[in-house]
Design an enzyme around this catalytic site. Structure first.
Site, PDB file in Angstrom:
ATOM      1  N   ILE A  74      -9.109   6.467   1.040  1.00 41.58           N
ATOM      2  CA  ILE A  74      -8.637   7.853   1.045  1.00 41.58           C
ATOM      3  C   ILE A  74      -9.738   8.794   0.581  1.00 41.58           C
ATOM      4  O   ILE A  74      -9.942   9.866   1.167  1.00 41.58           O
ATOM      5  CB  ILE A  74      -7.371   7.990   0.172  1.00 41.58           C
ATOM      6  CG1 ILE A  74      -6.230   7.158   0.771  1.00 41.58           C
ATOM      7  CG2 ILE A  74      -6.961   9.456   0.055  1.00 41.58           C
ATOM      8  CD1 ILE A  74      -5.010   7.050  -0.121  1.00 41.58           C
TER       9      ILE A  74
ATOM     10  N   ASP B 297     -17.186   5.905  -8.747  1.00 42.48           N
ATOM     11  CA  ASP B 297     -16.361   4.725  -8.466  1.00 42.48           C
ATOM     12  C   ASP B 297     -16.900   3.594  -9.330  1.00 42.48           C
ATOM     13  O   ASP B 297     -17.886   3.773 -10.050  1.00 42.48           O
ATOM     14  CB  ASP B 297     -16.409   4.374  -6.980  1.00 42.48           C
ATOM     15  CG  ASP B 297     -15.112   3.715  -6.501  1.00 42.48           C
ATOM     16  OD1 ASP B 297     -14.542   2.911  -7.260  1.00 42.48           O
ATOM     17  OD2 ASP B 297     -14.683   4.011  -5.373  1.00 42.48           O
TER      18      ASP B 297
ATOM     19  N   ALA C 129      -3.026  11.266  -6.036  1.00 43.36           N
ATOM     20  CA  ALA C 129      -3.127   9.818  -6.272  1.00 43.36           C
ATOM     21  C   ALA C 129      -1.924   9.310  -7.068  1.00 43.36           C
ATOM     22  O   ALA C 129      -0.936   8.858  -6.491  1.00 43.36           O
ATOM     23  CB  ALA C 129      -4.435   9.514  -7.004  1.00 43.36           C
ATOM     24  N   ARG C 130      -1.995   9.405  -8.400  1.00 44.66           N
ATOM     25  CA  ARG C 130      -0.916   8.945  -9.272  1.00 44.66           C
ATOM     26  C   ARG C 130      -0.769   9.918 -10.444  1.00 44.66           C
ATOM     27  O   ARG C 130      -1.748  10.284 -11.091  1.00 44.66           O
ATOM     28  CB  ARG C 130      -1.210   7.538  -9.814  1.00 44.66           C
ATOM     29  CG  ARG C 130      -0.942   6.408  -8.824  1.00 44.66           C
ATOM     30  CD  ARG C 130       0.551   6.232  -8.605  1.00 44.66           C
ATOM     31  NE  ARG C 130       0.857   5.132  -7.712  1.00 44.66           N
ATOM     32  CZ  ARG C 130       1.024   5.252  -6.398  1.00 44.66           C
ATOM     33  NH1 ARG C 130       0.864   6.425  -5.817  1.00 44.66           N
ATOM     34  NH2 ARG C 130       1.329   4.193  -5.663  1.00 44.66           N
TER      35      ARG C 130
ATOM     36  N   GLU D 159       8.775  11.480 -12.027  1.00 43.61           N
ATOM     37  CA  GLU D 159       9.272  11.915 -10.719  1.00 43.61           C
ATOM     38  C   GLU D 159      10.683  11.358 -10.484  1.00 43.61           C
ATOM     39  O   GLU D 159      10.931  10.194 -10.784  1.00 43.61           O
ATOM     40  CB  GLU D 159       8.334  11.416  -9.616  1.00 43.61           C
ATOM     41  CG  GLU D 159       6.915  11.962  -9.721  1.00 43.61           C
ATOM     42  CD  GLU D 159       5.996  11.414  -8.625  1.00 43.61           C
ATOM     43  OE1 GLU D 159       6.488  10.662  -7.755  1.00 43.61           O
ATOM     44  OE2 GLU D 159       4.812  11.714  -8.641  1.00 43.61           O
TER      45      GLU D 159
ATOM     46  N   HIS E 221       5.438  14.843  -3.994  1.00 35.73           N
ATOM     47  CA  HIS E 221       4.988  13.486  -3.646  1.00 35.73           C
ATOM     48  C   HIS E 221       5.248  13.214  -2.160  1.00 35.73           C
ATOM     49  O   HIS E 221       5.960  12.281  -1.790  1.00 35.73           O
ATOM     50  CB  HIS E 221       5.693  12.435  -4.510  1.00 35.73           C
ATOM     51  CG  HIS E 221       4.902  11.151  -4.581  1.00 35.73           C
ATOM     52  ND1 HIS E 221       4.958  10.300  -5.659  1.00 35.73           N
ATOM     53  CD2 HIS E 221       4.047  10.566  -3.698  1.00 35.73           C
ATOM     54  CE1 HIS E 221       4.173   9.251  -5.445  1.00 35.73           C
ATOM     55  NE2 HIS E 221       3.618   9.394  -4.263  1.00 35.73           N
TER      56      HIS E 221
END
Length: 324
Positions: free
Chosen positions: A166, A185, A243-244, A273, A291
């Protein structure tokens, strides 16, 4: 009379969440399928697997299987298939120790999630939320040159935290806006994959060098964006998360937006959520979506089909296509 040929029995499947019609139709065609009419929680899912004597289960995020649930899973269950990329809602190691294959669907969400991340970048920089509210309330006052100013996207430096599928797809789109790409990363990418992006060995090293930060890291490793990390971002920069929600200290984010240290934010994910922190809703310099990164017909069908492809393979005695 010739002996009657016995039709082979279909393998048994529990679909433990609501799925698109095309996915449900395939499941019903190819399996003796119990298809839930709502998203099952972990207790309902375990009960359904036992009652249906299921060989496989396609689960949702509400089925948070922990090590404590493993002894209750029957021996006839061979595979747990996640129709999404994320799997931080379950104890994968415990499932595998129990002898159950666990799979995900890492490829189907890439393009639409990248599209949504770019939407968040544009919306946060160009004040889409406040501008939409102006129009909803009838817009009867003109803006002068110093009023209602956003942040220019073209020519900005975009920092990508997590340069996986992504993250790389977001970078490709961002280059179309003339943005310079920096990333971090766990390891540097090969030059041909970087495509000119600048690598940083850590998030802390990257943050002072970018105008916009977009998170594309997996969940399950604790909070990444803390007050200390937000403080490292450039004054007036923009934060985006598709993402999260677990990656972000939302109190720290709200403080950074309230103080003006961040000029804006775009969020698709939240720590809780759907019961997200309503203070985020009330901030004028934030753009929110529920989301919904994968919410296109094409992607949701692909997610379900990928999960069924994994189930097909495992129950036919072949290796899973996307084992975790």
């Amino acid at each position: 009379m010739p002996a009657e040929i016995e039709t082979p029995k279909k393998r048994r499947l529990v679909v433990a969440r609501r799925v698109p019609a095309a996915v449900a139709e395939r499941a019903a065609r190819d399996y003796d399928a119990l298809i839930a009419d709502h998203d099952l929680d972990v207790e309902e899912a375990i009960a359904a697997v036992i009652a249906h004597r299921a060989d496989a289960i396609l689960i949702g995020h509400k089925v948070g299987l922990t090590a404590a649930h493993m002894w209750r899973l029957p021996d006839h269950l061979k595979i747990i298939a996640n129709p999404s990329a994320g799997f931080d809602h379950m104890d994968v190691a415990a499932c595998k120790a129990r002898g159950i294959v666990v799979t995900n669907a890492p490829d189907g969400l890439t393009e639409c999630t990248a599209d949504l991340a770019v939407l968040l970048i544009l919306a946060a920089c160009r004040r889409a939320g406040p501008n939409a509210e102006v129009m909803r309330t009838g817009w009867r006052r003109s803006f002068g040159m110093p009023d209602n100013l956003g942040k220019r996207v073209s020519g900005s430096i975009l920092g990508i935290a997590g340069m996986g599928r992504i993250g790389r797809a977001v970078a490709r789109r961002a280059r179309g806006f003339g943005m310079t790409i920096h990333y971090t990363d766990i390891a540097r990418l090969p030059a041909e994959v970087e495509e000119g992006a600048e690598f940083h060995a850590s998030l802390a090293e990257m943050l002072p060098n970018v105008d916009i930060l977009s998170l594309h890291m997996p969940g399950g490793n604790g909070t990444v964006m803390t007050a200390e990390m937000f403080a490292l971002m450039r004054p007036g920069s923009v934060f985006v998360n598709a993402a999260r929600g677990s990656l972000v200290d939302e109190d720290a984010l709200i403080a950074a937006l309230s103080s003006g240290h961040l000029s804006g934010a775009g969020l698709d994910v939240y720590r809780n959520e759907p019961d997200f922190d309503l203070r985020l809703r009330d901030m004028p310099n934030i753009f929110l979506t529920p989301h919904t990164a994968s919410a296109t017909v094409e992607t949701r069908d692909r997610m379900g089909f990928d999960a069924l492809d994994n189930i097909d393979a495992v129950l036919a005695g072949r290796p899973a296509l996307n084992p975790i």
